[in-house]
Scaffold this motif. Structure first.
Motif, mmCIF file in Angstrom:
data_model
loop_
_atom_site.group_PDB
_atom_site.id
_atom_site.type_symbol
_atom_site.label_atom_id
_atom_site.label_comp_id
_atom_site.label_asym_id
_atom_site.label_seq_id
_atom_site.Cartn_x
_atom_site.Cartn_y
_atom_site.Cartn_z
ATOM 1 N N SER A 95 30.264 50.319 -6.811
ATOM 2 C CA SER A 95 31.282 49.331 -7.171
ATOM 3 C C SER A 95 32.672 49.902 -6.911
ATOM 4 N N ALA A 96 33.515 49.132 -6.239
ATOM 5 C CA ALA A 96 34.896 49.572 -6.005
ATOM 6 C C ALA A 96 35.740 49.442 -7.267
ATOM 7 N N ARG A 97 35.216 48.764 -8.292
ATOM 8 C CA ARG A 97 35.956 48.588 -9.547
ATOM 9 C C ARG A 97 35.589 49.624 -10.592
ATOM 10 N N THR A 98 34.334 50.088 -10.572
ATOM 11 C CA THR A 98 33.875 50.999 -11.630
ATOM 12 C C THR A 98 33.217 52.270 -11.094
ATOM 13 N N GLY A 99 32.911 52.317 -9.822
ATOM 14 C CA GLY A 99 32.219 53.473 -9.272
ATOM 15 C C GLY A 99 30.726 53.499 -9.574
ATOM 16 N N ILE B 48 40.744 55.426 -4.970
ATOM 17 C CA ILE B 48 40.817 53.967 -4.955
ATOM 18 C C ILE B 48 41.857 53.612 -6.008
ATOM 19 N N HIS B 51 42.050 50.593 -8.496
ATOM 20 C CA HIS B 51 41.184 50.527 -9.679
ATOM 21 C C HIS B 51 41.164 51.859 -10.429
ATOM 22 N N PRO B 74 31.749 59.576 -8.686
ATOM 23 C CA PRO B 74 32.903 58.696 -8.909
ATOM 24 C C PRO B 74 33.509 58.952 -10.289
ATOM 25 N N PHE B 76 36.218 56.686 -12.588
ATOM 26 C CA PHE B 76 37.037 55.459 -12.687
ATOM 27 C C PHE B 76 37.561 55.374 -14.111
ATOM 28 N N ASN B 79 37.239 52.596 -16.863
ATOM 29 C CA ASN B 79 35.895 52.234 -17.315
ATOM 30 C C ASN B 79 35.726 52.225 -18.834
#
Lengths: 330, 330
Positions: A95-99, B48, B51, B74, B76, B79
């Motif tokens: 996911s590009a929003r949450t990884g 990224i 986000h 990742p 993020f 999250n």
């Protein structure tokens, strides 16, 4: 924790094939690359010399897509002697929003084959002459077949030509292509003949010495050179690259280290900054302006293509069975 | 095509835990890194920004191991607001002989946590004073807990100390550690007190400003600094690094760009080439020679550790249920 879908190569072959929707998605990826906002780190490459192997990792974040791919491409060149393919690998969609991991595609290189062919279709769409009577491919492998199918989607040519170092493989490739495209496909006697008779040529070999020289070029020719993707590979002579009216990279930073531009620069040619395919797709740079022009597109393969096809597969899976029914591509 | 085993985090938690066998395997990895023959490309990092995310990819080929890992990490940082962990990820194990995918570990960072802690144990094994009465950790997260467990495997200390910016989290971390280690673990009033009372200190924070200064150092202290793994992070003041009798990197090329060495070099200190932990493991460089020495080990995390733990998991799975029974680590 939600289940992560893990798809096998067989399931992926059912779900996605080389079609106009995929070519459009890959074209959108090139457009995004030209527009900026894409994050694409350099390709990571690790050699395992002890086993004649290498592994490349590619990735890219493409604004507007919900996910991004990490693509792992191993190439182990002693595999065929053990009955295994040289090129295998997998993709992971995050996911590009949450990884968070969204899907694992155990594709053994199938998606790489498709996204590479689709880039060839984008090149043909924007750079080949409007009318192609004959298209030729140099190379006889999976990608040679796919590239001819990709070119045919954009320029439904009436004759095909194939040349390869191994004539037996060329005969088989020509027969396969004739069957899948429904046209006559012949084996060329040599590269000179193949180029002379074709308006669209794809080079799809792992050659480390030029196959196409400046003398072979003729008016109204488009060449897509997709074989070179490593520093030691080359298919087009530096003088041929320089003789084209328009030379286009998928990504300049890759072509100058991994593609045809590397050898040309080493020979002191092509020192100006060439345009990228995405700039032509976006209309920021003029593409072919005359049917007599000679154009060359250098494809090294980008992480953007991997992210685009992984997102395309995810959309297909979310939408249910593929519109076109089961795919049978390679 | 053989089935590729895909393991979930829960299955991995059952299969592998932080124990002496894992520490020995990670120690062997450091030895291999020092011996040469390891191929370890630079860490690939992609931000990224849209986000507040980043993704790192690490890999390494370690001679003697049948497989190598590609590790995707990742992070993020929005999250937690959505109830998701910041750090997730997965590992893929590929055959070092054929490149074929051998296993997919959907570990959400669990294996990274373990292999990072195990490197701390290796550092303690070779650099901490023989007798540690009190060990302290700066940081209150999963890795702070694991690092204390790792240190305890090598130096079964009698008291523990915890300090964190959030006192509530520090109290919880101390209570958890007291329970898991079976010793008294207290919350320190500040970093000064924690360092003054400890013979072994682990820093396990994402700090971007030094936490330990040269004035805090005392005879017979070992520090494992494992928080800094990016250019903007640092936990140890440059002068403190320079004041230690022995400063050791997991990998110099990483510590000088991602670890504590970066800030020290930027301050004009530590210009000589420091030794690597693997050289000390292998006996090529002398480690601690006196209980009064001050030693610092800078851990940025290497692809070798990822390959080693992935191979370790594969061995565990091939051998059947883990010897120690189900693991409950983090």
């Amino acid at each position: 924790m939600a289940e992560v879908p893990v798809l096998t190569e067989a399931q992926l072959r059912e779900a996605v094939t080389l079609d106009a929707a995929l070519v459009d998605a890959i074209e959108d990826g090139f457009r995004a690359l030209a527009a900026g906002g894409v994050v694409m780190p350099p390709v990571v490459s690790m050699a395992i010399a002890a086993h004649r192997g290498e592994v490349d990792v590619k990735t890219a974040y493409v604004p507007g897509l919900d996910g991004f791919a990490i693509k792992v491409s191993p190439g182990f060149f002693d595999n065929p002697a053990q009955g295994l393919p040289s090129l295998t690998g997998l993709m992971v969609l995050l996911s590009a929003r949450t990884g968070m991991t969204q899907a694992v595609f155990l594709d053994n290189g199938y998606l790489t084959d498709l996204r590479t062919a689709a880039a060839g279709a984008v090149a043909a769409r924007h750079l080949a002459p409007a009318t192609v009577e004959t298209a030729g491919v140099i190379g006889t492998g999976v990608q040679a077949r796919l590239q001819m199918r990709a070119a045919f989607l954009e320029r439904p040519f009436r004759h095909g030509l194939v040349w390869g170092r191994d004539r037996e493989k060329a005969v088989k490739c020509a027969a396969d292509l004739s069957g899948s495209l429904g046209i006559g496909v012949d084996v060329a006697t040599d590269v000179v003949q193949l180029v002379a008779r074709s308006q669209l040529v794809v080079t799809a070999t792992p050659s480390t010495a030029p196959l196409i020289t400046a003398e072979m070029l003729h008016d109204g020719l488009h060449i897509t050179a997709m074989g070179a993707d490593q520093a030691e590979k080359t298919e087009i002579a530096p003088e041929a690259l320089a003789a084209a009216q328009l030379y286009v990279c998928d990504r300049v930073s890759q072509c100058e280290t991994l593609g045809e531009l590397r050898a040309a620069r080493a020979a002191g040619l092509m020192l100006a900054l060439p345009p990228e395919l995405g700039q032509i797709v976006a209309g920021a740079v003029t593409g072919r302006t005359d049917p007599r022009q000679i154009t060359i597109c250098d494809l090294t393969g980008t992480g953007v293509q991997d992210t685009v096809i992984a997102a395309h597969v995810a959309r297909r899976l979310a939408a249910g069975p593929a519109e076109g029914g089961p795919g049978h591509v390679a």
